[in-house]
Design an enzyme around this catalytic site. Sequence first.
Site, mmCIF file in Angstrom:
data_model
loop_
_atom_site.group_PDB
_atom_site.id
_atom_site.type_symbol
_atom_site.label_atom_id
_atom_site.label_comp_id
_atom_site.label_asym_id
_atom_site.label_seq_id
_atom_site.Cartn_x
_atom_site.Cartn_y
_atom_site.Cartn_z
ATOM 1 N N PRO A 176 0.824 -1.088 -0.072
ATOM 2 C CA PRO A 176 0.039 0.155 0.114
ATOM 3 C C PRO A 176 0.856 1.418 -0.039
ATOM 4 C CG PRO A 176 -0.058 -1.047 2.202
ATOM 5 C CD PRO A 176 0.872 -1.836 1.369
ATOM 6 N N ASP B 297 5.907 2.297 1.968
ATOM 7 C CA ASP B 297 5.045 0.991 2.366
ATOM 8 C C ASP B 297 4.249 1.026 3.695
ATOM 9 O OD1 ASP B 297 3.734 -1.311 2.743
ATOM 10 O OD2 ASP B 297 5.259 -2.412 1.835
ATOM 11 N N HIS B 298 2.867 1.648 3.464
ATOM 12 C CA HIS B 298 2.314 1.978 4.596
ATOM 13 C C HIS B 298 2.056 0.939 5.675
ATOM 14 C CE1 HIS B 298 0.505 5.073 6.882
ATOM 15 N NE2 HIS B 298 -0.112 5.856 6.108
ATOM 16 N N ARG B 299 2.364 -0.580 5.162
ATOM 17 C CA ARG B 299 2.439 -1.549 6.131
ATOM 18 C C ARG B 299 3.534 -1.621 7.224
ATOM 19 N NH1 ARG B 299 2.644 -6.480 2.190
ATOM 20 N NH2 ARG B 299 4.373 -5.151 1.498
#
Length: 464
Positions: free
Chosen positions: A258, A434-436
């Site tokens: 994401p 990467d928003h994770r």
Amino acid sequence: MIKEFRLPDLGEGLTESEILSWKVGVGDTVSLNQVIAEVETAKAVVELPSPFAGVIKELHEQPGSVVEVGKPIVSFEVADDAGGSPCVPSGTVPSGAGNEGSGEAAVETPKREPNLVGYGAVVEGSGRPTRRARNFAPVAGPAETTPAESAVQVVEPAGTRPADTRPTERPRSTPPVRKLAKDLGLDLVQIRGTGPGGLITREDVQEFAGQAEEPSAPMAGQAVTPRAGAGERETRTSIKGVRKHTAAAMVQSAFTAPHATEFLTVDVTPSLELLARLKDSRAFAGIKLTPLTLAAKAVLIALRRQPALNSRWDEENQEIVTFHYVNLGIAAATPRGLTVPNIKDADALQLPELAQALAELAETARAGKTTPADLSGGTISITNIGVFGIDAGTPILNPGEAAILGLGAVRTMPWEYRGEVALRQVLTLSLSFDHRLVDGEQGSRFLADVGAILAEPGMVLTMV
């Protein structure tokens, strides 16, 4: 004696390579490790050294052919100095071999000839090169061969096995193929792999699902250059090599991680003034210095404060892997397409060493000599879109990395400076992450640190 040489895996499980050119012809005498061909993988152009000393008997593939790993590409005629006994896979026992009187089979120790790219010829009568043991199903012992059959020996790349050998461990496939199978609701255990060593390919999954297969790779000798005749309104170009790898990597990244992107516009006039002073410094004599040099150093310093941006999401093990070193990737536009070679352990380099490494990386990439090792193992990347006159963009993450920083063009603009409007040198930074792995706060603080260093290099003293 005739020996066949099969195309080896030239790095990280690549399944095919294109023969760009042969450096030898039929009848030529070659020595061990002499370059015999130039091949292009999905990552780089690689010179292929000869595993034998002998005479070229036959070239099985023509330039332009896309060849699967494990397929024969050239035959050699070599001196019969070991009785012509066939090569025996590591861990198997030749017929009749054993410890006298004990009834136990003797396992031969494999020996390698010198090699350049990680594969090697096997000394006559010894086993193949060994690799980490894997849990395979039992296979039948070697069949007896006639003298005529034993006159031809085959050198296989390490890691391959007979097509009918089925592993008892998790099926072998690549991440994009596993994702395709998951999206289609298929169990890879039920699919038989036709790739090298039983690798399950995209075509295997599509065939199992009853979908139409994609166009096959060009046959040997078939033209693979863009084709357009008189009056035609379109040109078709085969998707292969770097372009094919880049496309797969970008699709995997865009639909797996994401993405979030933040922008920061910075007055970098002090950084450019510092570069001008450094160029006149004896310590940097003969070293190329650019805004990218300082930006790369700023990234390395900012990572110490925000290590989350130097990490990887391990989906299989459900773990976050944080790296305590930095392999800094630099996106490079080359005639073969986009590549992202990386500088190993860049965080350990002083500014002059980093500048030199950046210059060498760019020169090697432009010459098309970047090796697969240089393209693997990156932990964070920088893309310099400013060289094309672009102010900002939304960079796509290099697969397996948590962040990528985009550098925009440096422009002279009216800017607030000490309470007044003045013409200043300004650029925009674009950070995708990467928003994770990276929260908005962490990404924002990292970008702010990079911007602060470039806006005022003396700020480094407050960060280290």
